[in-house]
Design a protein around this motif. Structure first.
Motif, PDB file in Angstrom:
ATOM      1  N   GLU A 186      54.402  32.452  85.060  1.00  0.00           N
ATOM      2  CA  GLU A 186      54.934  33.514  84.157  1.00  0.00           C
ATOM      3  C   GLU A 186      54.009  34.225  83.420  1.00  0.00           C
ATOM      4  O   GLU A 186      53.085  33.161  82.774  1.00  0.00           O
ATOM      5  N   THR A 187      53.864  35.364  82.928  1.00  0.00           N
ATOM      6  CA  THR A 187      53.006  35.872  81.887  1.00  0.00           C
ATOM      7  C   THR A 187      53.815  35.957  80.690  1.00  0.00           C
ATOM      8  O   THR A 187      54.829  36.515  80.422  1.00  0.00           O
ATOM      9  N   LEU A 188      53.094  35.249  79.571  1.00  0.00           N
ATOM     10  CA  LEU A 188      53.695  35.300  78.272  1.00  0.00           C
ATOM     11  C   LEU A 188      52.874  36.251  77.332  1.00  0.00           C
ATOM     12  O   LEU A 188      51.873  36.393  77.371  1.00  0.00           O
ATOM     13  N   LYS A 189      53.895  37.135  76.756  1.00  0.00           N
ATOM     14  CA  LYS A 189      53.605  38.066  75.811  1.00  0.00           C
ATOM     15  C   LYS A 189      53.410  37.525  74.398  1.00  0.00           C
ATOM     16  O   LYS A 189      52.579  37.927  73.520  1.00  0.00           O
ATOM     17  N   ARG A 190      54.384  37.032  74.075  1.00  0.00           N
ATOM     18  CA  ARG A 190      54.534  36.391  72.502  1.00  0.00           C
ATOM     19  C   ARG A 190      55.116  34.970  72.689  1.00  0.00           C
ATOM     20  O   ARG A 190      55.894  34.686  73.782  1.00  0.00           O
ATOM     21  N   LEU A 191      55.381  34.384  71.473  1.00  0.00           N
ATOM     22  CA  LEU A 191      55.881  33.246  71.504  1.00  0.00           C
ATOM     23  C   LEU A 191      57.513  33.399  71.020  1.00  0.00           C
ATOM     24  O   LEU A 191      57.755  33.455  70.001  1.00  0.00           O
ATOM     25  N   SER A 192      58.441  33.408  72.090  1.00  0.00           N
ATOM     26  CA  SER A 192      59.615  33.675  71.830  1.00  0.00           C
ATOM     27  C   SER A 192      60.593  32.880  72.509  1.00  0.00           C
ATOM     28  O   SER A 192      60.309  31.819  73.368  1.00  0.00           O
ATOM     29  N   LEU A 193      61.830  33.233  72.943  1.00  0.00           N
ATOM     30  CA  LEU A 193      62.902  32.476  73.351  1.00  0.00           C
ATOM     31  C   LEU A 193      62.708  32.604  74.788  1.00  0.00           C
ATOM     32  O   LEU A 193      63.152  31.538  75.475  1.00  0.00           O
ATOM     33  N   ARG A 251      42.351  39.248  68.879  1.00  0.00           N
ATOM     34  CA  ARG A 251      41.741  38.513  67.556  1.00  0.00           C
ATOM     35  C   ARG A 251      42.867  38.669  66.422  1.00  0.00           C
ATOM     36  O   ARG A 251      42.798  37.876  65.405  1.00  0.00           O
ATOM     37  N   PHE A 252      44.214  39.300  66.588  1.00  0.00           N
ATOM     38  CA  PHE A 252      45.255  39.270  65.968  1.00  0.00           C
ATOM     39  C   PHE A 252      46.172  38.011  66.019  1.00  0.00           C
ATOM     40  O   PHE A 252      47.225  37.675  65.418  1.00  0.00           O
ATOM     41  N   GLY A 253      45.716  37.114  67.152  1.00  0.00           N
ATOM     42  CA  GLY A 253      46.546  35.992  67.315  1.00  0.00           C
ATOM     43  C   GLY A 253      47.788  36.195  68.202  1.00  0.00           C
ATOM     44  O   GLY A 253      48.042  37.328  68.720  1.00  0.00           O
ATOM     45  N   ALA A 254      48.582  35.169  68.291  1.00  0.00           N
ATOM     46  CA  ALA A 254      49.776  35.268  69.193  1.00  0.00           C
ATOM     47  C   ALA A 254      51.094  35.719  68.230  1.00  0.00           C
ATOM     48  O   ALA A 254      51.208  35.316  66.999  1.00  0.00           O
ATOM     49  N   ARG A 255      51.711  36.657  68.798  1.00  0.00           N
ATOM     50  CA  ARG A 255      53.047  37.077  68.095  1.00  0.00           C
ATOM     51  C   ARG A 255      54.036  36.190  68.241  1.00  0.00           C
ATOM     52  O   ARG A 255      54.303  35.620  69.157  1.00  0.00           O
ATOM     53  N   VAL A 256      54.747  35.830  67.153  1.00  0.00           N
ATOM     54  CA  VAL A 256      55.727  34.679  67.292  1.00  0.00           C
ATOM     55  C   VAL A 256      57.308  35.459  66.926  1.00  0.00           C
ATOM     56  O   VAL A 256      57.345  36.682  66.180  1.00  0.00           O
ATOM     57  N   GLN A 257      58.158  34.937  67.672  1.00  0.00           N
ATOM     58  CA  GLN A 257      59.623  35.673  67.425  1.00  0.00           C
ATOM     59  C   GLN A 257      59.954  35.617  65.920  1.00  0.00           C
ATOM     60  O   GLN A 257      59.808  34.558  65.358  1.00  0.00           O
TER      61      GLN A 257
END
Length: 422
Positions: A64-71, A305-311
């Motif tokens: 899968e392609t992951l866009k952010r750290l979420s559910l 460069r802004f890092g991972a987006r988190v839920q």
């Protein structure tokens, strides 16, 4: 009646065919975006990782392609993370990953941005396979690419010679120049499995030392990445070490997530599309896949460069560009604007319809001459003169001797106009 296209139609067809031929035969530019595992950038780029992702699929993994750290990541068994900047997981991402790793046996593969691009390697290989007249050009491109990449190194003005980052799991040190690591030793260097003979990288990894590495982060990334109140107690196990003593691959474990692991690589060079053409690099990728655990679901994450987006982050902060159209309340506005556009198109269609040619204006309409004369008489402002001319018209042209438009002093139809001899 059937209309023929004639020579213009043939010319248009020739132009269209020539345009298609020009598009198909134009020189293709080298694609170099880093860390993408999907789309054109992942499959065509020499720095993409679509090949590595395909290797997972061939080993019965779902990807899968992951866009952010979420559910959405809760169903994953492994996350492969390619950050496109000198950084480590942020404090919020580390806290989220601590919980994610603790829920069940999982693996996180974190690949540091130790390599800028494989483009110099590409031109070097191209030069070796090219004909003699092209080698000098490829050599020139290789050197130009190296110069550009060295100039773009973010750590050109490092603090104390290094840019160091840590999130409490490990510490990553970035040097201002690339180094070639070779002569590998460690658990993964044992036969019969093979390792790449060399790796190009600017990064090394080492255990996190709370006494010396506390808040040492520098560079463009956040300076508050370590949770000082509840730091994660981790164990650092070097897997591959170069002859210079630099750790290039390591496993991080913790009592917080005893059944999970974090595999850290100092460079993604062996996993990029161009590098996987080398069987030794492909074998290293196979080793990494095997270390991920039994087949399951793996998500590929690429961050800027802004890092991972988190839920839990504000949607206003997460949305950008076209994503704003999908966020409340613009999402409702967008829907109504689209519906209004369809209604406008349906309403205007019968009005405009297909274009048609209008009939040209008639040139023999005598009424327009009469209108022109009447307009000139009106503009003269002399009413008596105008009545006289109208009276002459009725007498000379229509042959009338009396009537509301015939003046008593007007000449009759049998009389000659003044100035003419009988």
């Amino acid at each position: 009646m059937r209309r023929s296209w004639g020579p213009w139609g043939l010319i248009v067809l020739v132009v269209i065919a020539w345009g298609i031929y020009a598009i198909l035969t134009r020189p293709q530019r080298l694609t170099t975006p880093y860390g993408y595992s999907y789309s054109h950038q992942g499959t065509k780029s020499i720095n993409g990782v679509a090949g590595f992702r395909r290797m997972y699929e061939l080993r019965d993994w779902e990807t899968e392609t992951l866009k952010r750290l979420s559910l959405a990541a809760e169903s994953l068994d492994t996350i492969v993370w390619f950050p496109d900047a000198e950084q480590v997981p942020s404090r919020r991402a580390t806290q989220w990953l601590d919980e994610w790793l603790a829920n069940k046996p999982r693996t996180l593969i974190y690949v540091l941005r130790g390599l800028q691009s494989t483009e110099p390697m590409y031109w070097k290989q191209a030069m070796a396979d090219a004909e003699a007249e092209h080698r000098m050009e490829f050599r020139r491109r290789q050197i130009r690419t190296q110069i550009v990449e060295e100039a773009s190194v973010p750590g050109a003005k490092p603090i104390a010679g290094l840019n160091s980052f840590s999130n409490g799991w490990f510490t990553a040190d970035f040097t201002p120049r690339w180094r070639t690591a070779r002569g590998f030793t460690g658990d993964w260097s044992q036969e019969p499995l093979r390792l790449p003979q060399r790796m190009t990288t600017r990064a090394t990894i080492r255990p996190y030392d709370p006494d010396t590495d506390d808040q040492l982060t520098a560079g463009t990334f956040s300076s508050d990445t370590v949770d000082e109140e509840e730091p994660t107690d981790c164990a650092f196990d070097p897997l591959v070490t170069s002859d210079a003593g630099d750790v290039v691959a390591a496993r991080v474990t913790s009592d917080w997530w005893p059944d999970s692991q974090v595999l850290v690589l100092c460079t993604g060079e062996p996993l990029l599309n161009l590098s996987l053409a080398d069987p030794i690099n492909a074998a290293f990728a196979e080793r990494l896949i095997a270390a991920s655990g039994p087949p399951g679901t793996v998500g590929f994450l690429r961050t800027d460069r802004f890092g991972a987006r988190v839920q839990g982050d504000s949607d206003d902060e997460l949305a950008a560009g076209m994503e704003l159209l999908t966020q409340w309340p613009l999402s409702m506005t967008t829907m109504h604007v689209v519906l209004l556009g369809f209604v406008a198109i349906l309403a205007l269609l019968p009005i405009f319809g297909r274009p048609r040619r209008l009939p040209p204006p008639a040139t023999g309409d005598f009424g327009e001459h009469v209108s022109a004369v009447a307009d000139m008489l009106r503009r003269s402002g002399d009413a008596d003169y105008a009545r006289q001319r109208i009276s002459e018209y009725f007498v000379q042209v229509r042959g009338e001797d009396s009537g509301p438009w015939v003046l008593p002093t007007a000449p009759t139809a049998n009389e000659k106009p003044p100035g003419e001899t009988p």
